[in-house]
Motif scaffolding. Structure first.
Motif, PDB file in Angstrom:
ATOM      1  N   HIS A 139      35.759  42.416  32.752  1.00  0.00           N
ATOM      2  CA  HIS A 139      35.299  41.824  34.015  1.00  0.00           C
ATOM      3  C   HIS A 139      36.155  40.637  34.438  1.00  0.00           C
ATOM      4  O   HIS A 139      36.266  40.340  35.627  1.00  0.00           O
ATOM      5  CB  HIS A 139      33.826  41.430  33.922  1.00  0.00           C
ATOM      6  CG  HIS A 139      32.922  42.630  33.982  1.00  0.00           C
ATOM      7  ND1 HIS A 139      32.729  43.348  35.136  1.00  0.00           N
ATOM      8  CD2 HIS A 139      32.217  43.263  33.017  1.00  0.00           C
ATOM      9  CE1 HIS A 139      31.921  44.370  34.895  1.00  0.00           C
ATOM     10  NE2 HIS A 139      31.591  44.341  33.609  1.00  0.00           N
ATOM     11  N   LEU A 140      36.756  39.973  33.461  1.00  0.00           N
ATOM     12  CA  LEU A 140      37.680  38.883  33.805  1.00  0.00           C
ATOM     13  C   LEU A 140      38.841  39.450  34.616  1.00  0.00           C
ATOM     14  O   LEU A 140      39.253  38.878  35.638  1.00  0.00           O
ATOM     15  CB  LEU A 140      38.197  38.225  32.518  1.00  0.00           C
ATOM     16  CG  LEU A 140      39.110  37.014  32.704  1.00  0.00           C
ATOM     17  CD1 LEU A 140      38.320  35.808  33.194  1.00  0.00           C
ATOM     18  CD2 LEU A 140      39.826  36.661  31.397  1.00  0.00           C
ATOM     19  N   LEU A 141      39.351  40.591  34.167  1.00  0.00           N
ATOM     20  CA  LEU A 141      40.449  41.244  34.885  1.00  0.00           C
ATOM     21  C   LEU A 141      39.985  41.743  36.257  1.00  0.00           C
ATOM     22  O   LEU A 141      40.677  41.552  37.259  1.00  0.00           O
ATOM     23  CB  LEU A 141      40.997  42.413  34.057  1.00  0.00           C
ATOM     24  CG  LEU A 141      42.057  43.271  34.758  1.00  0.00           C
ATOM     25  CD1 LEU A 141      43.298  42.460  35.103  1.00  0.00           C
ATOM     26  CD2 LEU A 141      42.440  44.476  33.896  1.00  0.00           C
ATOM     27  N   ILE A 142      38.797  42.343  36.307  1.00  0.00           N
ATOM     28  CA  ILE A 142      38.302  42.873  37.580  1.00  0.00           C
ATOM     29  C   ILE A 142      38.085  41.742  38.583  1.00  0.00           C
ATOM     30  O   ILE A 142      38.496  41.822  39.742  1.00  0.00           O
ATOM     31  CB  ILE A 142      36.999  43.683  37.359  1.00  0.00           C
ATOM     32  CG1 ILE A 142      37.301  44.936  36.524  1.00  0.00           C
ATOM     33  CG2 ILE A 142      36.361  44.075  38.695  1.00  0.00           C
ATOM     34  CD1 ILE A 142      36.068  45.674  36.026  1.00  0.00           C
ATOM     35  N   GLU A 143      37.480  40.640  38.123  1.00  0.00           N
ATOM     36  CA  GLU A 143      37.285  39.500  39.027  1.00  0.00           C
ATOM     37  C   GLU A 143      38.643  38.952  39.477  1.00  0.00           C
ATOM     38  O   GLU A 143      38.854  38.665  40.657  1.00  0.00           O
ATOM     39  CB  GLU A 143      36.449  38.388  38.353  1.00  0.00           C
ATOM     40  CG  GLU A 143      36.158  37.256  39.324  1.00  0.00           C
ATOM     41  CD  GLU A 143      35.268  36.147  38.755  1.00  0.00           C
ATOM     42  OE1 GLU A 143      34.960  36.168  37.544  1.00  0.00           O
ATOM     43  OE2 GLU A 143      34.893  35.251  39.538  1.00  0.00           O
ATOM     44  N   GLY A 144      39.565  38.861  38.531  1.00  0.00           N
ATOM     45  CA  GLY A 144      40.908  38.377  38.858  1.00  0.00           C
ATOM     46  C   GLY A 144      41.592  39.282  39.870  1.00  0.00           C
ATOM     47  O   GLY A 144      42.261  38.804  40.799  1.00  0.00           O
ATOM     48  N   MET A 145      41.428  40.586  39.720  1.00  0.00           N
ATOM     49  CA  MET A 145      42.065  41.519  40.661  1.00  0.00           C
ATOM     50  C   MET A 145      41.422  41.442  42.037  1.00  0.00           C
ATOM     51  O   MET A 145      42.094  41.553  43.061  1.00  0.00           O
ATOM     52  CB  MET A 145      41.993  42.955  40.124  1.00  0.00           C
ATOM     53  CG  MET A 145      43.001  43.220  39.022  1.00  0.00           C
ATOM     54  SD  MET A 145      43.157  44.977  38.617  1.00  0.00           S
ATOM     55  CE  MET A 145      44.160  45.584  39.998  1.00  0.00           C
ATOM     56  N   THR A 146      40.116  41.262  42.080  1.00  0.00           N
ATOM     57  CA  THR A 146      39.444  41.196  43.381  1.00  0.00           C
ATOM     58  C   THR A 146      39.858  39.927  44.130  1.00  0.00           C
ATOM     59  O   THR A 146      40.129  39.968  45.333  1.00  0.00           O
ATOM     60  CB  THR A 146      37.917  41.270  43.184  1.00  0.00           C
ATOM     61  OG1 THR A 146      37.628  42.358  42.303  1.00  0.00           O
ATOM     62  CG2 THR A 146      37.200  41.515  44.488  1.00  0.00           C
ATOM     63  N   ILE A 147      39.957  38.822  43.400  1.00  0.00           N
ATOM     64  CA  ILE A 147      40.436  37.577  44.026  1.00  0.00           C
ATOM     65  C   ILE A 147      41.869  37.768  44.530  1.00  0.00           C
ATOM     66  O   ILE A 147      42.201  37.426  45.660  1.00  0.00           O
ATOM     67  CB  ILE A 147      40.371  36.408  43.010  1.00  0.00           C
ATOM     68  CG1 ILE A 147      38.916  36.070  42.679  1.00  0.00           C
ATOM     69  CG2 ILE A 147      41.095  35.174  43.570  1.00  0.00           C
ATOM     70  CD1 ILE A 147      38.750  35.086  41.516  1.00  0.00           C
ATOM     71  N   SER A 148      42.708  38.370  43.675  1.00  0.00           N
ATOM     72  CA  SER A 148      44.103  38.586  44.052  1.00  0.00           C
ATOM     73  C   SER A 148      44.205  39.540  45.240  1.00  0.00           C
ATOM     74  O   SER A 148      45.016  39.330  46.153  1.00  0.00           O
ATOM     75  CB  SER A 148      44.895  39.164  42.878  1.00  0.00           C
ATOM     76  OG  SER A 148      44.689  38.397  41.714  1.00  0.00           O
ATOM     77  N   GLY A 149      43.373  40.573  45.218  1.00  0.00           N
ATOM     78  CA  GLY A 149      43.357  41.536  46.321  1.00  0.00           C
ATOM     79  C   GLY A 149      43.026  40.844  47.638  1.00  0.00           C
ATOM     80  O   GLY A 149      43.658  41.102  48.663  1.00  0.00           O
ATOM     81  N   PHE A 150      42.060  39.931  47.585  1.00  0.00           N
ATOM     82  CA  PHE A 150      41.688  39.194  48.800  1.00  0.00           C
ATOM     83  C   PHE A 150      42.845  38.314  49.267  1.00  0.00           C
ATOM     84  O   PHE A 150      43.161  38.257  50.456  1.00  0.00           O
ATOM     85  CB  PHE A 150      40.434  38.352  48.526  1.00  0.00           C
ATOM     86  CG  PHE A 150      39.986  37.546  49.712  1.00  0.00           C
ATOM     87  CD1 PHE A 150      39.436  38.177  50.821  1.00  0.00           C
ATOM     88  CD2 PHE A 150      40.127  36.166  49.722  1.00  0.00           C
ATOM     89  CE1 PHE A 150      39.028  37.442  51.936  1.00  0.00           C
ATOM     90  CE2 PHE A 150      39.724  35.419  50.828  1.00  0.00           C
ATOM     91  CZ  PHE A 150      39.172  36.057  51.933  1.00  0.00           C
TER      92      PHE A 150
END
Ligand code: FMN
Ligand code: SF4
Lengths: 154, 419
Positions: free
Chosen positions: B99-110
């Motif tokens: 989930h750390l990676l998923i949250e990081g990817m969602t922030i980066s995606g935004f």
């Protein structure tokens, strides 16, 4: 042919990508599961399901080490022999598998139970030597431990 | 240092979304969604974050290029191919902290205004695949992924794409080819992926560890983040240590931790009190170092000054029992196997190097073989299509540079002195 479940799975996977071609790698994994290995029939099936020529599906499939192009034993022993594993005794384990189980690298044991694939690094260097049997990691291997592990798969 | 990337991994349920949220997870995402994408990139710039995949490229710069391209949709690809021998630093994030990676990817995606993300996961990590797929499903359920992320009107979809056993797919353009359903052979640059990447759209490729820094970075702010680690190269770093140390494993430490301290303090020194012979500091492709050269800060800026590279932070420690001719031979077997075959110097050169090293190792080396190795390596260096070929050539050059007498003894005695 693909089973109905596999066809459904492929349809779902297809939706994750903007085009059908991008679903080729997962489709080859599915075919491998369905056919046991990527036989000419397996390529035929993938090509017709994705609408991608056979020259391409085969060309792509044969590029990757994890797609199998001959029938395999019931369990696949994937032993790492790269540097971190090698300096901690992986080669001795290769010899052990040969002597004890008649397993040659790239070969299948006479009873068809196991195939041995020599791997490049599998990302278990801190607990070397290591291997995967099918989808499961086994680490800090010794001869005795390998015997115990393989017993479970018999 | 408090653990940021490997936080909570001792907890057997750390991969579950409830556990992740209990320890502060998914709190940076709403904060990020309340900012402007440009402001996020500004924070990443202030943080001085560099890519952790091996090259250390400044993240904010790559993101700025991709953002400036007018084409949409944009893609964010997470490089989870982790194939560099000796490297096992992304695996604990993927398996224990997805989930750390998923949250990081969602922030980066935004920040990138990307709508689609893929995690390119190596085929050799089947457990991680199931864990990631489950975590992604949980994140969709909670609304942290989907058409309306956290109710803020941002659309971001994420999926796992499984590789199939090809080291070269870790190279970002080969990775894109493989995602598109092709052989993993590198593309010519330019155009760079930030302009023409996956599906011919602007694409950012970042490593697992890189993207996993985002939740903390946004939570604490770029300036505070930049206080961790070395000033030129801030942040936490996961070092993964294997070979002959008392306590091999993954160590999350401030970037720039001294290599000697990693080996002797954190890992408890050389196993069984034996003598150190050599260290490969950043994965098999990085230049090998003799024992008197390991007093150096492990970061992207400092290591080249000491004749090596940080690479993936994969430290391979070898004691006096190891035959370095054999290690070099094994490394070249690897490069020959993994050469994608696209360009001649690498396709042929890796095979020739492996053959010559093999005969030296087997006691059939000729006196002229060291020169021959140098000549082959020299003819590859700077002439290959992608860095894999260069890496293979420089491995041979650096082994000979630091350990020439061992090669000579092998040839002269027709046998190995380490037995
Ligand atoms: C042969 C080769 C293999 C690579 N393997 C990986 C890898 O396994 N994982 C990774 O993150 N980067 C790998 N890279 C680096 C990528 O090309 C790319 O620079 C990186 O993923 C960018 O992410 P970062 O900026 O976050 O580091 C490799 C590069 C080369 C040339
Ligand atoms: S250097 Fe090697 S891996 Fe890279 S493109 Fe050339 S043949 Fe392929």
């Amino acid at each position: 042919m693909f089973s109905e479940t596999a066809k459904k799975e492929l349809e779902e996977i297809r939706l994750k990508y903007p085009n059908a071609r991008a679903a080729l790698l997962p489709a080859l994994y599915l075919a491998q599961r369905e056919f046991g290995w990527l036989s000419p029939e397996a390529y035929e099936a993938v090509s017709s399901l994705l609408g991608v020529p056979k020259a391409i599906t085969r060309g792509v499939g044969t590029f990757y080490a994890m797609y199998k192009h001959k029938p395999m034993g019931r369990n696949i022993v994937q032993l790492c022999t790269n540097v971190s594993c090698m300096i901690l005794g992986a080669e001795r384990l290769v010899d052990f598998l040969k002597i004890k189980y008649g397993l040659e690298p790239g070969g299948t044991s006479p009873d068809g139970q196991f195939s041995l694939v020599i791997m490049e690094c599998i990302g278990a260097c801190g607990t070397a030597p290591a291997m995967l049997v099918n989808d499961d990691f086994y680490e800090n291997l010794t001869e005795k431990y390998i015997e115990e592990i393989l017993e479970k798969y018999k | 240092m408090e653990k940021i990337l490997l936080k909570n991994i001792e907890n057997p349920n750390s991969a579950d979304i409830a556990e992740y949220m209990k320890t502060g997870g998914y709190q940076s995402l709403p904060k990020a969604l309340g900012m402007q994408p440009k402001e996020i990139i500004e924070e990443v710039k202030k943080a001085g974050l560099r890519g952790r995949g091996g090259a250390g490229f400044p993240v904010a710069m790559k993101w700025t290029f991709a953002s400036a391209d007018p084409k949409f949709p944009k893609y964010l690809l997470c490089n989870a191919d982790e194939g560099e021998p000796g490297t096992f630093k992304d695996r604990p994030i993927l398996e224990k902290n997805p989930h750390l990676l998923i949250e990081g990817m969602t922030i980066s995606g935004f920040a990138l205004r990307a709508e689609y993300g893929y995690i390119y996961l190596r085929g050799e990590y089947p457990a991680a695949k199931d864990i990631l797929n489950k975590a992604i499903a949980q994140a969709y359920e909670k609304g942290f992924l989907g058409d309306n992320v956290a109710g803020k009107g941002f659309k971001f979809h994420l999926a796992v794409h499984q590789g199939a056993g090809a080291y070269i797919c870790g190279e970002e353009t080969a990775l894109i080819e493989s995602l598109e359903g092709d052989k993993g052979q590198p593309r010519i640059k330019p155009p760079f992926p930030v302009n023409v990447g996956a599906f011919a759209k602007p694409t950012v490729v970042n490593n697992v560890e890189t993207l996993s820094n985002l939740p903390y970075l946004i939570g604490t702010g770029g300036e505070a983040y930049a206080k961790i680690g070395s000033p030129e190269c801030p942040g936490p770093k996961i070092y993964c240590v294997s070979g002959h140390v008392e306590k091999p494993g993954v160590y999350e430490l401030p970037m720039g931790t001294n290599l000697k301290d990693i080996i002797y303090s954190h890992c408890g020194g050389i196993k069984g009190g034996k003598k150190l012979k050599a260290v490969i500091p950043g994965g098999i492709s990085t230049p090998i170092l003799p024992p008197d050269k390991i007093d150096c800060a492990m970061d992207f800026v400092n290591m080249p000054k000491h004749g090596s590279m940080l690479g993936s932070g994969a430290v391979i420690v070898m004691d006096e029992s190891v035959c370095l001719v054999k290690v070099c031979y094994r490394a070249l077997k690897f490069f020959e196997h993994e050469s994608c075959g696209k360009c001649t110097p690498c396709r042929e050169g890796t095979g020739w190097l492996r053959k010559v090293l093999g005969r030296i190792e087997n006691g059939q080396g000729m006196e002229s073989d060291i020169d021959l190795l140098q000549s082959i390596a020299g003819n590859m260096l700077g002439k290959t299509f992608c860095p894999l070929g260069d890496g293979a050539a420089s491995v041979v050059q650096n082994f000979i540079k630091h350990f020439r007498p061992e090669f000579e003894a092998h040839i002269k005695n027709k046998a190995c002195s380490t037995g």
